[in-house]
Scaffold this motif. Structure first.
Motif, short mmCIF file in Angstrom:
data_model
loop_
_atom_site.label_atom_id
_atom_site.label_comp_id
_atom_site.label_asym_id
_atom_site.label_seq_id
_atom_site.Cartn_x
_atom_site.Cartn_y
_atom_site.Cartn_z
N ILE A 162 -39.10 -5.51 6.40
CA ILE A 162 -40.55 -6.18 6.59
C ILE A 162 -40.42 -7.74 6.88
N LEU A 163 -39.49 -8.14 5.80
CA LEU A 163 -39.16 -9.80 6.04
C LEU A 163 -38.31 -9.98 7.24
N VAL A 164 -37.67 -9.48 7.72
CA VAL A 164 -36.95 -9.75 8.91
C VAL A 164 -37.62 -9.64 10.10
N LEU A 165 -38.53 -8.58 10.15
CA LEU A 165 -39.37 -8.44 11.24
C LEU A 165 -40.51 -9.24 11.49
N THR A 166 -40.89 -9.98 10.13
CA THR A 166 -41.88 -10.94 10.17
C THR A 166 -41.20 -12.44 10.67
N ALA A 167 -40.16 -12.49 9.83
CA ALA A 167 -39.20 -13.64 10.09
C ALA A 167 -38.99 -14.11 11.33
N PHE A 168 -38.77 -13.03 12.22
CA PHE A 168 -38.28 -13.28 13.31
C PHE A 168 -38.95 -14.09 14.41
N PRO A 169 -40.33 -13.42 14.66
CA PRO A 169 -41.26 -14.14 15.44
C PRO A 169 -41.30 -15.58 14.98
N LEU A 170 -41.22 -15.70 13.69
CA LEU A 170 -41.31 -17.22 13.05
C LEU A 170 -40.13 -17.94 13.21
N SER A 171 -39.04 -17.48 13.25
CA SER A 171 -37.81 -18.34 13.44
C SER A 171 -37.53 -18.84 14.84
N ILE A 172 -38.19 -18.15 15.78
CA ILE A 172 -37.91 -18.72 17.23
C ILE A 172 -39.32 -19.18 17.93
N ASP A 173 -39.16 -20.15 18.78
CA ASP A 173 -40.40 -20.41 19.49
C ASP A 173 -40.54 -19.67 20.64
N ILE A 174 -41.22 -18.46 20.87
CA ILE A 174 -41.08 -17.87 22.20
C ILE A 174 -42.36 -17.32 22.56
N SER A 175 -42.59 -17.23 23.64
CA SER A 175 -43.98 -16.65 24.26
C SER A 175 -43.92 -15.27 23.83
N GLN A 176 -45.39 -14.70 24.02
CA GLN A 176 -45.42 -13.32 23.77
C GLN A 176 -44.49 -12.34 24.48
N PHE A 177 -44.36 -12.84 25.91
CA PHE A 177 -43.97 -12.32 27.06
C PHE A 177 -42.32 -11.85 26.72
#
Ligand code: HEM
Ligand SMILES: Nc1ncnc2c1ncn2[C@@H]1O[C@H](COP(=O)(O)OP(=O)(O)OP(=O)(O)O)[C@@H](O)[C@H]1O
Ligand SMILES: Nc1ncnc2c1ncn2[C@@H]1O[C@H](COP(=O)(O)OP(=O)(O)OP(=O)(O)O)[C@@H](O)[C@H]1O
Ligand SMILES: [Mg+2]
Ligand SMILES: [Mg+2]
Lengths: 216, 243, 194, 216, 194
Positions: free
Chosen positions: A27-42
């Motif tokens: 859970i942590l990793v899957l949460t952290a991933f979008p946080l750790s990089i600055d990316i658009s939804q696409f």
């Protein structure tokens, strides 16, 4: 067999660390991933799956850590051998319990997260099934690694089973791509099911031989 | 019945005796064919239409990678013998074949990398065949280090055999990876069933060097296994007589 | 009735010979006490008799293939993250569980049955582990230094258990640096060493 | 202190599994990732770093698994307490050894891989430093989690420390983006260094109190 | 000379009182043997005396703050993935290492010094762990059931070690269900129980 499954599951149940740990880290990793990089939804959509694959790999490694070690060190393995005259059933039920209570939930978390992040390619069931199947394969593999290096000094289990995880990863990658592009999913999933059956039958045999050698 | 037969013909003692007579023959054939194959290939075969002269590394690369797999396959057969029939000699053979396998795999990887620079423009790619060859190399290393981590030699013999058998799944992956995944690497250019996509003027020296390397490796294997057997069985009567 | 017999067994580990041409026999109602220095191979011999370790040479014969043996080695085979009660539930099926709990009481462990086993004292843990053997009905009992860490009361209880089992016709094999109070054949391992 | 570092490093050295395992899994994941998905070189560049971040997180969790458990279970912890009258130095040297011999190499592997895959944004040193620093933070954090749940039943350690890893991940993400776009790297790295110092001083104190409570 | 003294200490865990108003005193050259049933709190008392566990009530005094104590509990504190020789290198600095190796020889462990400790027998592991205490110079020796698993020769060696140390003026505190051959004060823990 039923007795063994009962024993293994109640042991696992009380070792909160062993089953909750991998799930939490997933859970942590899957949460952290979008946080750790600055990316658009696409972009996220395209890559979220590979993060799931990577986390799956690691959490299953984590979950199988010390799978047989504890029983070996406290002498339970010898006792089981006296009862069963063989480790096949012991190993089979242990892997079964681990896959059911750690592997499948992790796959479920992975599938849920991919959907929560809008990565809803293909349907939920397909994603969940392919993740579960690769967890089955990985758990069998890493269980073998754990059995090989039951004593702390030995690295050989890791050294040799980790590389063997690569094919599984590649397979999973293919499966996910086929879900993504909607082609030949059935083919790949049946290949995985076939491999799953094969490995679930053979691996415990090999693992039990390994364990027997260790307590010898 | 079978196991009695196997045990009779697989005593370390008779292995040492038989190989002693075979060794000169093997080393002679091997080296001479290697020399013929390589001089032919490197000096006399025509340059490739596309790659020019850089293709000549094929005479090292292809034999090396072929034996990297074959040696592993051989080890896996031995491992089965050791697990099923408890043939001691089989474990000794695995143990002494592993370093040779590791070496030849390394040569294969190395020559491939070098070849990659002019042809692919990179020395490394995480493509399936190259990666699985690397895995093979790691497996060899794992097998080599195994004996270090157990003080009970018989135990580690058995664990090593189990490990070798497991690792054998890697071999078809190497073999088939070029068909399963579209990769940089060449698909099979030599096939036993005919229809090779390579010119005979290059094919013959290649085949000769493959066979030559085979015999050379076998004789290397004989050397290393003999010394290993003697060291493992050093307290047996026949060894004392032998030395 | 012969329960187990070993004929001319030898055991070698790497190049070290632990014992050589050892023969023994345990009949029902008979005890066998294996003695020897530390490291002389007593525990190894027990494991060989149990079929866990395989001999280098020689033959082991059992009364029948599924001779019921109960065993406790140096390692307690208990889970210290469970309570004693939970441990017993792992060891035993529902039938023999009541018997096991009786032993829990006899061994003075009743009031700690819901403590974590990790918190029990050394001797209490050993006693808990012994219940595995005490509460099981078996034809042969094999124990590796069962008296280690036990207090007087527990040792006496164990000794009387041996008496009773022997009189009931169960076989008993044990190693110990402490003399059990039951009469036994004795094997000295150092003597057979080369 | 020097004695403790010597002891800890020789113990770690012989536990091949503990230090080689995390490194191997790092390598495996970084290898497997490009294989598992079918991506063009351009996209890989953008996302490889987040894979590195995720793997860092997991390998440091893996590496700290059982960090204090072994010493607690075999009684070494009590012995150390008798000598030192305190666990501060013990903990400090253990974390130091783990960071040096597992954390930094892992960071190095991560940096190497990012470059081998052509993801050569910024310079090598910057990447390496920020990875090492976040490993320092993560190791301290997870060491605390491990100390909390020294006995198998306890999940508390994981529950409390895993969420704390999120800020570290976000920080690392920011650092990497700043390397990528070339702005204010120094600022972020000095923030990380500051946090590193702070945590390395305070965490061992907290951990040693935790350990003391455990052996009490 | 008083090495350690405890005055009216009590220890309660949860609501269970382990001992109550216990006083004791060990002077240099004196031995103290703590007896009691399993679970009566002997090991706990030792840990209290060492300062590892803190008492619920009462006072413990040492000769001076940095009294040199060597201790071995139920747990061996050896690493079983190392060899005995490597273990000793962890325990001792270079100065006392030669002394430690002498004990290795005396205890008959010399020929297994390069085996993995995990492969040693139970008694051999215990002996290895004991070297930590045997080869260290200290003012007070605290041992928790040191005789467990030792064979006759090793027990005698240990007893003569106690004799020697006591005559040299070292203090000794031990718990054991086996009677040591040195003369000691005896404390029975059960008696002080409530
Ligand atoms: C590190 C890089 C490389 C590795 C690990 C590698 C590995 C292998 C392997 C495992 C085989 C299998 C042979 C078999 O059993 O069928 C092989 C064959 C071959 N390789 Fe490579 N290779 C590498 C680079 C290259 C390069 C750069 C070239 C040339 C462009 C090349 C050309 C070939 C050819 C022509 C064959 C024979 C194919 C056949 O007849 O089956 N390899 N290589
Ligand atoms: N892998 C191994 N390599 C070398 N020696 C070994 C190995 N495994 C066991 N041994 C040796 O075999 C002997 C086994 O002893 P075992 O445990 O049977 O002794 P024991 O008589 O039970 O001793 P104790 O009274 O201490 O329990 C020991 O001397 C040990 O050093
Ligand atoms: N956390 C705890 N909760 C409840 N009871 C505890 C806890 N920790 C220890 N105890 C109890 O305190 C006692 C501690 O005993 P200790 O280990 O000191 O016994 P001992 O006299 O050394 O026994 P032995 O002879 O078996 O070694 C035990 O009865 C144990 O059940
Ligand atoms: Mg023993
Ligand atoms: Mg005690």
């Amino acid at each position: 067999m039923f007795r063994l499954i009962k024993i293994e599951s109640s042991k696992l149940f009380y070792k909160l660390k062993s089953w909750l740990g991998p799930m939490l880290i997933m859970i942590l990793v899957l949460t952290a991933f979008p946080l750790s990089i600055d990316i658009s939804q696409f972009d996220l959509e395209k890559f979220y799956f590979s993060i799931i694959v990577v986390s799956l790999l690691m959490t299953s490694f984590l979950a199988t850590e010390g799978m047989f070690e504890e029983d070996y060190e406290d002498g339970s393995l010898e006792q089981e051998y006296l009862v069963e005259k063989d480790f096949y059933k012991v190993v089979l039920s242990k892997i079964f319990v681990y896959v059911c209570f750690i592997g499948v939930p992790i796959a479920f978390i992975g599938a849920i997260f991919s959907f929560a992040n809008g990565v809803a390619i293909g349907n939920f069931i397909n994603v969940f099934i392919s993740l579960s199947l690769s967890n089955l394969l990985l758990f069998n593999l890493f269980a073998f690694g754990n059995a090989l290096s039951i004593n702390k000094g030995a690295m050989l289990g890791i050294l040799t089973t980790l590389p063997l995880a690569l094919p599984v990863i590649i397979l999973l990658g293919t499966a996910i791509r086929s879900i993504q592009y909607g082609n030949s999913f059935l083919e790949i999933i049946s290949l995985m099911i076939g491999m799953g059956f094969l490995i679930s039958a053979i691996m415990p045999l090999i693992i039990s031989t390994t364990l027997k050698t260790h307590i010898d | 019945m079978i196991s009695a037969f196997i045990h009779k013909f697989s005593s370390p003692k008779s292995f040492v005796q038989i190989t002693k007579t075979l060794y000169p023959l093997f080393i002679f054939t091997g080296l001479s064919m290697l020399i013929i194959g390589w001089t032919w290939g490197l000096l006399f075969a025509p340059p490739d239409a596309v790659q020019g002269n850089s293709y000549r590394i094929i005479f090292l690369h292809v034999p090396a990678v072929i034996f990297a797999e074959l040696i592993y396959f051989f080890m896996a057969l031995c491992a089965l013998m050791h697990i099923v029939w408890r043939v001691k000699l089989a474990a000794y053979l695995i143990k002494s074949a592993a370093p040779i396998g590791a070496m030849i795999t390394f040569i294969g990887l190395f020559s491939g990398s070098i070849w990659g620079i002019p042809t692919w423009g990179t020395w490394w790619q995480w493509d399936a065949r190259i990666t699985s060859t690397l895995i093979l190399f790691i497996m060899y290393l794992g097998i080599l280090t195994l004996h270090g981590s157990f003080s009970n030699l018989e135990k580690s013999d058995r664990l090593m055999s189990i490990l070798v058998v497991i690792g054998v799944v890697n071999i078809p992956i190497i073999k088939k990876s070029v068909d399963w995944w579209s990769t940089l690497h060449q698909p099979a250019s030599i096939s036993v069933s005919g229809g090779s996509s390579i010119d005979p003027s290059m094919l013959y020296p290649l085949i000769i060097s493959i066979i030559g390397l085979g015999f050379t490796l076998i004789s290397l294997g004989i050397l290393s296994s003999r010394s290993y057997i003697l060291s493992r069985e050093k307290n047996k009567k026949w060894v004392l007589k032998h030395v | 009735m012969k329960l187990i017999s070993a004929q001319n067994i030898s055991y070698r580990i790497n190049e070290k010979m632990l014992f050589h041409n050892l023969s023994l026999e345990v009949c029902s109602g008979e005890g066998l006490h294996i003695k020897g220095r530390n490291g002389s191979g007593k525990s190894t011999l027990l494991k060989i008799l149990l079929g866990i370790t395989s001999v280098s040479k020689g033959l082991i014969e059992y009364k029948n293939q599924d001779l019921k043996i109960s065993y406790l080695g140096h390692k307690n085979a208990i889970k210290n993250y469970l309570t004693p009660a939970q441990n017993l539930q792992l060891f035993f099926d529902d039938l023999s569980l009541t018997n096991a709990f009786k032993w829990l009481e006899k061994l003075d462990l009743y009031q700690v049955q819901d403590e974590l086993t990790a918190n029990l004292s050394f001797g209490q843990q050993k006693k808990l582990a012994l219940i595995r053997v005490l509460a099981q009905s078996s034809e042969l009992i094999v124990l590796d230094e069962p008296f280690v860490g036990l207090d007087k009361a527990a040792s006496e209880l164990l000794n009387s258990f041996f008496h009773q089992k022997l009189s009931e016709g169960t076989g008993l094999i044990l190693t110990s640096h402490i003399q059990p109070s039951v009469e036994c054949q004795v094997i000295e391992l150092d003597k057979t060493n080369v």
